[in-house]
Design an enzyme around this catalytic site. Structure first.
Site, short mmCIF file in Angstrom:
data_model
loop_
_atom_site.label_atom_id
_atom_site.label_comp_id
_atom_site.label_asym_id
_atom_site.label_seq_id
_atom_site.Cartn_x
_atom_site.Cartn_y
_atom_site.Cartn_z
N HIS A 166 0.84 -1.21 0.00
CA HIS A 166 0.00 0.00 0.00
C HIS A 166 0.87 1.27 0.00
O HIS A 166 0.43 2.31 0.46
CB HIS A 166 -0.95 0.03 1.20
CG HIS A 166 -1.66 -1.26 1.43
ND1 HIS A 166 -2.92 -1.52 0.95
CD2 HIS A 166 -1.27 -2.41 2.06
CE1 HIS A 166 -3.29 -2.75 1.30
NE2 HIS A 166 -2.30 -3.31 1.97
N SER A 180 14.49 21.93 -15.98
CA SER A 180 13.27 22.68 -16.25
C SER A 180 13.67 24.03 -16.82
O SER A 180 14.69 24.60 -16.44
CB SER A 180 12.50 22.86 -14.95
OG SER A 180 11.68 24.01 -15.04
N LYS A 212 15.60 21.94 -10.79
CA LYS A 212 15.00 20.67 -11.19
C LYS A 212 15.94 19.74 -11.94
O LYS A 212 16.72 20.15 -12.78
CB LYS A 212 13.77 20.93 -12.08
CG LYS A 212 12.66 21.62 -11.36
CD LYS A 212 11.81 20.64 -10.60
CE LYS A 212 10.69 20.18 -11.52
NZ LYS A 212 9.76 19.33 -10.79
N GLU A 254 9.99 8.42 -16.81
CA GLU A 254 8.64 8.97 -16.99
C GLU A 254 8.10 8.63 -18.38
O GLU A 254 6.93 8.27 -18.54
CB GLU A 254 8.65 10.49 -16.85
CG GLU A 254 8.80 10.98 -15.43
CD GLU A 254 8.89 12.51 -15.41
OE1 GLU A 254 7.85 13.16 -15.28
OE2 GLU A 254 10.00 13.05 -15.56
#
Ligand code: ARG
Length: 458
Positions: free
Chosen positions: A158, A279, A285, A292
């Site tokens: 979980h 970024s 970043k 991804e």
């Protein structure tokens, strides 16, 4: 080259220009050129040895096909949409080059059994490449698992800290998924390895053909059994996309974990800069773009599976033009899976675990609570009662903001009088993972043994 329709005999008006473009597949099926030529060579050889065409015709067909093959390879071949598909482009070019013998190649054959053969040949090769890529991804995981067999991290259920595990154990779980993917692809290649040639349009042909010979020349296990099924069956493409979708789904799960682990909040691993981008607005970043994108590209491949299933749904026997739509999804599924496996296999060896952060995370969240319950059971407490006792201890830990291992012996004993000083052996992370010392368990020595077994299955 003559652009005249090879099937033009019964037609009185020219094909509408839009319809020509709409029905053509050459812009994408030219990818099957090599296999189309391979199939034509085998067919011509068989026709000659069965006496359907002469040896001279066979020789000129073979040399014409050689020339066409090198023109295609060097980019000199002129593909024409008027000639609809890869099959008719090549056949028309052959007749252009060698004349009447070229017109004899299509004896006892149809584009229906031709295309069914071409895709199987193509997919068989591609599956071979994909299996090699899966092997390198698995091999990278096994190597990393071996060197991280002692690294402790929290195991999750979980997405909540559950029990401590070794990082090597986690990596080998990924490896198991890819191992099954590899075996699914192998099954698929095995099942598709039958030769449809000879089915012709749908019913077979009146010439004395030798289907065993073409099957053998093309490296197929055997000829297919039923001509109607041969020209309509695209199960292998669906089966492939299903295996590919599942493999992508596995890659997406692994990628998702990489994304989570690289976040500042987790900080379990670092990915090399070359796998990340920055970024344009936020200077701090470093985004894990490659995992991804692997995660995102899973949607394409899952979509291709649904496209093919829907394409085939309710199709009557035998060949239908619908089947021309099988290629683009199939090609893209292969290309996407190939790129993702390549990226993944290349990324794994450069994953840098932050071992202290992982260990520290495992020591929070009461990861050894089950170990305390097991300790009590070994001292005669029934498991349900032990569960209750540990639950109370955890509640106390939450209240005080400390882990079980940080409690004093007296505090622990206030929950269960049978608890003694040796309890701290099981409350430590190393004690916890080492105690799971059986086949498939997370103990470091089990992980090392599992890695050796996994390597033997590559
Ligand atoms: N381009 C077609 C396909 O990909 C080849 C077979 C066409 N056969 C036919 N009779 N129209 O399915």
């Amino acid at each position: 080259m003559s652009k005249q329709k090879l099937w033009g005999g019964r037609f009185q008006e020219a094909t509408d220009a839009f319809v020509e473009r709409f029905t053509a597949s050459v812009t994408f099926d030219q990818r099957l050129a090599k296999q189309d030529i391979q199939g034509s060579r085998a067919h011509a050889q068989m026709l000659a040895s069965s006496g359907v065409i002469s040896e001279e015709d066979k020789s000129s067909i073979l040399s014409g096909l050689d020339q066409i093959e090198s023109e295609i390879a060097s980019g000199d071949f002129e593909w024409s949409v008027q000639l609809e598909d890869v099959h008719m482009n090549i056949e028309a070019a052959l007749t252009d080059k060698i004349g009447i013998a070229g017109k004899r190649l299509h004896t006892g054959r149809s584009r229906n059994d031709q295309v069914a053969t071409d895709i199987r040949l193509w997919l068989r090769d591609e599956i071979g490449i994909l299996i090699d890529l899966l092997r390198s991804a698995r091999s990278a995981l096994i190597d990393l698992a071996e060197s991280e067999s002692d690294t402790i991290m929290p195991g999750f259920t979980h997405l909540q800290t559950a029990q401590p595990v070794t990082f090597g154990h986690h990596l080998l779980a990924w490896q198991e998924m890819l191992k099954r993917d590899q075996s699914r692809l192998k099954d698929c290649a095995e099942r598709l390895n039958e030769c449809p040639l000879g089915a012709a349009a749908l019913a077979g042909t009146t010439y004395p053909i030798n289907r065993e010979q073409t099957a053998q020349l093309l490296g197929f296990r055997k000829p297919t059994e039923n001509s109607l099924d041969s020209v309509s069956d695209r199960d292998f493409a669906i089966e492939f996309c299903s295996a590919a979708a599942l493999c992508m789904t596995h890659l997406s799960r692994m990628s998702e974990e990489l994304v989570i682990w690289t976040s500042a909040q987790f900080n379990f691993i670092e990915l090399p800069d070359r796998y990340c981008t920055g970024s344009s607005i936020m200077p701090q970043k470093k985004n894990p773009d490659v995992p991804e994108l692997i995660r995102g590209k899973t949607g394409r491949v899952n979509g291709h599976l649904i496209s093919l299933l829907t394409l085939m749904k309710s199709q009557p026997l035998a060949y239908n033009k619908d089947n021309q739509e099988d290629k683009e999804p199939l090609f893209d599924a292969v290309d996407t899976l190939k790129d993702c496996l390549l990226a993944f296999a290349d990324m794994v060896p450069s994953i840098k675990p932050n071992r202290t952060v992982m260990r520290e995370a495992a020591s929070r969240g009461f990861a050894t609570a089950t170990d305390l319950a097991d300790y009590l059971v070994k001292r005669g407490v029934a498991f349900r009662d032990a569960h209750e006792i540990v639950g109370l201890a955890v509640a106390e830990g939450v209240k005080q903001g400390i882990d079980l291992a940080e409690m004093s012996l007296e505090t622990l004993q206030s929950f269960g009088s049978m608890i003694e000083a040796d309890v701290f052996d099981v409350l430590t992370l190393d004690g916890s993972v080492s105690a799971r010392d059986h086949l498939g368990g997370t103990a470091p020595n089990q992980v090392r043994a599992a890695a050796i077994r996994a390597r033997a299955t590559l």
